[in-house]
Design a protein around this motif. Structure first.
Motif, PDB file in Angstrom:
ATOM      1  N   SER A 131     -63.292  44.406   1.337  1.00  0.00           N
ATOM      2  CA  SER A 131     -63.749  45.789   1.220  1.00  0.00           C
ATOM      3  C   SER A 131     -62.840  46.695   2.038  1.00  0.00           C
ATOM      4  CB  SER A 131     -65.197  45.926   1.696  1.00  0.00           C
ATOM      5  OG  SER A 131     -65.256  45.841   3.098  1.00  0.00           O
ATOM      6  N   SER A 132     -62.946  47.966   1.793  1.00  0.00           N
ATOM      7  CA  SER A 132     -62.095  48.921   2.518  1.00  0.00           C
ATOM      8  C   SER A 132     -62.773  49.450   3.777  1.00  0.00           C
ATOM      9  CB  SER A 132     -61.736  50.081   1.589  1.00  0.00           C
ATOM     10  OG  SER A 132     -62.933  50.719   1.154  1.00  0.00           O
ATOM     11  N   LYS A 133     -63.938  48.920   4.129  1.00  0.00           N
ATOM     12  CA  LYS A 133     -64.651  49.384   5.329  1.00  0.00           C
ATOM     13  C   LYS A 133     -63.825  49.107   6.585  1.00  0.00           C
ATOM     14  CE  LYS A 133     -69.080  48.970   7.693  1.00  0.00           C
ATOM     15  NZ  LYS A 133     -70.382  48.300   7.692  1.00  0.00           N
ATOM     16  N   TYR A 134     -63.196  47.925   6.643  1.00  0.00           N
ATOM     17  CA  TYR A 134     -62.320  47.571   7.749  1.00  0.00           C
ATOM     18  C   TYR A 134     -60.983  47.112   7.179  1.00  0.00           C
ATOM     19  CZ  TYR A 134     -66.658  47.425  10.417  1.00  0.00           C
ATOM     20  OH  TYR A 134     -67.839  47.749  10.997  1.00  0.00           O
ATOM     21  N   GLU A 135     -59.945  47.212   8.000  1.00  0.00           N
ATOM     22  CA  GLU A 135     -58.620  46.794   7.549  1.00  0.00           C
ATOM     23  C   GLU A 135     -58.427  45.294   7.749  1.00  0.00           C
ATOM     24  OE1 GLU A 135     -55.481  49.137   9.162  1.00  0.00           O
ATOM     25  OE2 GLU A 135     -56.568  50.997   8.885  1.00  0.00           O
ATOM     26  N   ASP A 136     -57.391  44.753   7.113  1.00  0.00           N
ATOM     27  CA  ASP A 136     -57.035  43.355   7.309  1.00  0.00           C
ATOM     28  C   ASP A 136     -56.632  43.140   8.760  1.00  0.00           C
ATOM     29  OD1 ASP A 136     -57.460  43.056   4.625  1.00  0.00           O
ATOM     30  OD2 ASP A 136     -55.343  43.077   4.086  1.00  0.00           O
ATOM     31  N   GLY A 137     -56.662  41.876   9.191  1.00  0.00           N
ATOM     32  CA  GLY A 137     -56.316  41.611  10.581  1.00  0.00           C
ATOM     33  C   GLY A 137     -55.794  40.206  10.758  1.00  0.00           C
ATOM     34  N   ASN A 138     -55.777  39.763  11.994  1.00  0.00           N
ATOM     35  CA  ASN A 138     -55.318  38.424  12.341  1.00  0.00           C
ATOM     36  C   ASN A 138     -56.512  37.531  12.616  1.00  0.00           C
ATOM     37  OD1 ASN A 138     -52.566  39.038  12.178  1.00  0.00           O
ATOM     38  ND2 ASN A 138     -52.602  39.904  14.221  1.00  0.00           N
ATOM     39  N   TYR A 139     -56.278  36.237  12.493  1.00  0.00           N
ATOM     40  CA  TYR A 139     -57.321  35.249  12.733  1.00  0.00           C
ATOM     41  C   TYR A 139     -56.807  34.239  13.741  1.00  0.00           C
ATOM     42  CZ  TYR A 139     -60.488  31.348  12.017  1.00  0.00           C
ATOM     43  OH  TYR A 139     -61.379  30.329  12.214  1.00  0.00           O
ATOM     44  N   TYR A 140     -57.636  33.931  14.747  1.00  0.00           N
ATOM     45  CA  TYR A 140     -57.297  32.930  15.745  1.00  0.00           C
ATOM     46  C   TYR A 140     -58.498  32.013  15.919  1.00  0.00           C
ATOM     47  CZ  TYR A 140     -54.161  36.762  16.941  1.00  0.00           C
ATOM     48  OH  TYR A 140     -53.247  37.771  16.887  1.00  0.00           O
ATOM     49  N   GLY A 141     -58.245  30.770  16.193  1.00  0.00           N
ATOM     50  CA  GLY A 141     -59.350  29.851  16.420  1.00  0.00           C
ATOM     51  C   GLY A 141     -58.948  28.703  17.329  1.00  0.00           C
ATOM     52  N   PHE A 142     -59.938  28.193  18.043  1.00  0.00           N
ATOM     53  CA  PHE A 142     -59.747  27.012  18.871  1.00  0.00           C
ATOM     54  C   PHE A 142     -61.034  26.216  18.791  1.00  0.00           C
ATOM     55  CE2 PHE A 142     -59.961  24.579  22.797  1.00  0.00           C
ATOM     56  CZ  PHE A 142     -58.733  23.938  22.751  1.00  0.00           C
ATOM     57  N   GLY A 143     -60.907  24.913  18.541  1.00  0.00           N
ATOM     58  CA  GLY A 143     -62.111  24.124  18.360  1.00  0.00           C
ATOM     59  C   GLY A 143     -62.046  22.747  18.972  1.00  0.00           C
ATOM     60  N   LEU A 144     -63.215  22.172  19.095  1.00  0.00           N
ATOM     61  CA  LEU A 144     -63.408  20.823  19.586  1.00  0.00           C
ATOM     62  C   LEU A 144     -64.262  20.121  18.546  1.00  0.00           C
ATOM     63  CD1 LEU A 144     -63.195  18.834  22.017  1.00  0.00           C
ATOM     64  CD2 LEU A 144     -65.357  19.792  22.803  1.00  0.00           C
ATOM     65  N   GLY A 145     -63.877  18.909  18.160  1.00  0.00           N
ATOM     66  CA  GLY A 145     -64.625  18.230  17.111  1.00  0.00           C
ATOM     67  C   GLY A 145     -64.644  16.731  17.253  1.00  0.00           C
ATOM     68  N   LEU A 146     -65.505  16.129  16.470  1.00  0.00           N
ATOM     69  CA  LEU A 146     -65.651  14.686  16.417  1.00  0.00           C
ATOM     70  C   LEU A 146     -65.553  14.255  14.970  1.00  0.00           C
ATOM     71  CD1 LEU A 146     -66.368  12.025  17.894  1.00  0.00           C
ATOM     72  CD2 LEU A 146     -68.767  12.577  17.485  1.00  0.00           C
ATOM     73  N   GLN A 147     -64.616  13.369  14.681  1.00  0.00           N
ATOM     74  CA  GLN A 147     -64.468  12.809  13.329  1.00  0.00           C
ATOM     75  C   GLN A 147     -64.981  11.381  13.357  1.00  0.00           C
ATOM     76  OE1 GLN A 147     -60.934  13.484  10.832  1.00  0.00           O
ATOM     77  NE2 GLN A 147     -60.700  11.275  10.861  1.00  0.00           N
ATOM     78  N   ILE A 148     -65.999  11.111  12.534  1.00  0.00           N
ATOM     79  CA  ILE A 148     -66.629   9.795  12.474  1.00  0.00           C
ATOM     80  C   ILE A 148     -66.196   9.118  11.187  1.00  0.00           C
ATOM     81  CG2 ILE A 148     -68.823   8.564  12.467  1.00  0.00           C
ATOM     82  CD1 ILE A 148     -69.978  11.198  13.777  1.00  0.00           C
ATOM     83  N   THR A 149     -65.569   7.970  11.317  1.00  0.00           N
ATOM     84  CA  THR A 149     -65.034   7.261  10.165  1.00  0.00           C
ATOM     85  C   THR A 149     -66.151   6.669   9.335  1.00  0.00           C
ATOM     86  OG1 THR A 149     -63.083   6.718  11.460  1.00  0.00           O
ATOM     87  CG2 THR A 149     -63.432   5.446   9.462  1.00  0.00           C
ATOM     88  N   GLY A 150     -66.044   6.857   8.014  1.00  0.00           N
ATOM     89  CA  GLY A 150     -67.029   6.318   7.091  1.00  0.00           C
ATOM     90  C   GLY A 150     -66.593   4.981   6.524  1.00  0.00           C
ATOM     91  N   GLU A 151     -67.368   4.487   5.576  1.00  0.00           N
ATOM     92  CA  GLU A 151     -67.093   3.191   4.951  1.00  0.00           C
ATOM     93  C   GLU A 151     -65.854   3.229   4.067  1.00  0.00           C
ATOM     94  OE1 GLU A 151     -68.655   0.259   5.460  1.00  0.00           O
ATOM     95  OE2 GLU A 151     -69.799   1.291   7.018  1.00  0.00           O
ATOM     96  N   SER A 152     -65.595   4.341   3.430  1.00  0.00           N
ATOM     97  CA  SER A 152     -64.425   4.440   2.553  1.00  0.00           C
ATOM     98  C   SER A 152     -63.431   5.421   3.177  1.00  0.00           C
ATOM     99  CB  SER A 152     -64.859   4.888   1.160  1.00  0.00           C
ATOM    100  OG  SER A 152     -65.477   6.155   1.227  1.00  0.00           O
ATOM    101  N   ARG A 153     -62.822   6.242   2.376  1.00  0.00           N
ATOM    102  CA  ARG A 153     -61.838   7.196   2.874  1.00  0.00           C
ATOM    103  C   ARG A 153     -62.473   8.525   3.290  1.00  0.00           C
ATOM    104  NH1 ARG A 153     -57.395   6.817  -1.757  1.00  0.00           N
ATOM    105  NH2 ARG A 153     -56.887   8.808  -0.832  1.00  0.00           N
TER     106      ARG A 153
END
Length: 177
Positions: free
Chosen positions: A121-143
């Motif tokens: 929408s034109s209500k706000y202008e485009d901008g930049n995106y930044y992110g930082f995260g912490l996660g846990l990946q749990i392996t499953g039975e297949s891929r």
């Protein structure tokens, strides 16, 4: 020139005969939400209001490549809708992920993201995106692997309060190798 050719032959031989290859492409999807303090919350136990309420929905899709058993790079796109501010955003960003702890093919990781954010929408202008995260990946039975993550997002939006929208989200998703 001979040294470079010798180095290329050595690295190719090393990668070809290594016992386990970590280099492989992957796909990922994630559904997250942020929470805000409920403005209607009271200390009255009979009002059925919770202290926190969902404030947004964040959908992410990505593809990437595992460079090493600990390093991954990816390209991601998503859709964000923030209920309280009426903001829709489409972030498109690159990510760099490092597996801090590995145990039985499960990973605890940190991930940094940086890119552009488009506004439909034109209500706000485009901008930049930044992110930082912490996660846990749990392996499953297949891929298929389950991912649980906690992320900090900053969306730089001109003409918005303070020029940016900061949020912390919790989400669940999957990866497919």
């Amino acid at each position: 020139m001979k040294r470079i050719l010798l180095l290329v032959v050595f690295l190719t031989t090393q990668l070809t005969f290594s016992q386990e290859s970590y280099k492989k492409p992957y796909f990922t999807a994630n559904l997250s939400t942020t929470f805000a303090i409920n403005e209607d919350y009271t200390l009255d136990p009979d009002d059925d209001e919770s202290f926190f309420e969902p404030a947004s929905i964040l959908i992410r899709l990505g593809a990437g490549y595992q460079l090493h058993r600990r390093w991954q790079v990816g390209i991601n796109a998503g859709f964000d809708h923030h209920f309280r501010f009426g903001i829709n955003a489409i972030p498109f960003y690159g990510s760099l992920r490092y597996n801090v702890i590995e145990k039985d093919n499960d990973n605890l990781f940190v991930e940094y993201s940086h890119g552009k954010m488009w506004r439909p929408s034109s209500k706000y202008e485009d901008g930049n995106y930044y992110g930082f995260g912490l996660g846990l990946q749990i392996t499953g039975e297949s891929r298929w692997n389950t991912i649980i993550r906690l992320d900090y997002h900053r969306k730089a939006i001109q003409n918005f309060e303070n020029g940016h929208l900061d949020s912390v989200s919790i989400g669940v998703g999957f990866s497919f190798f």
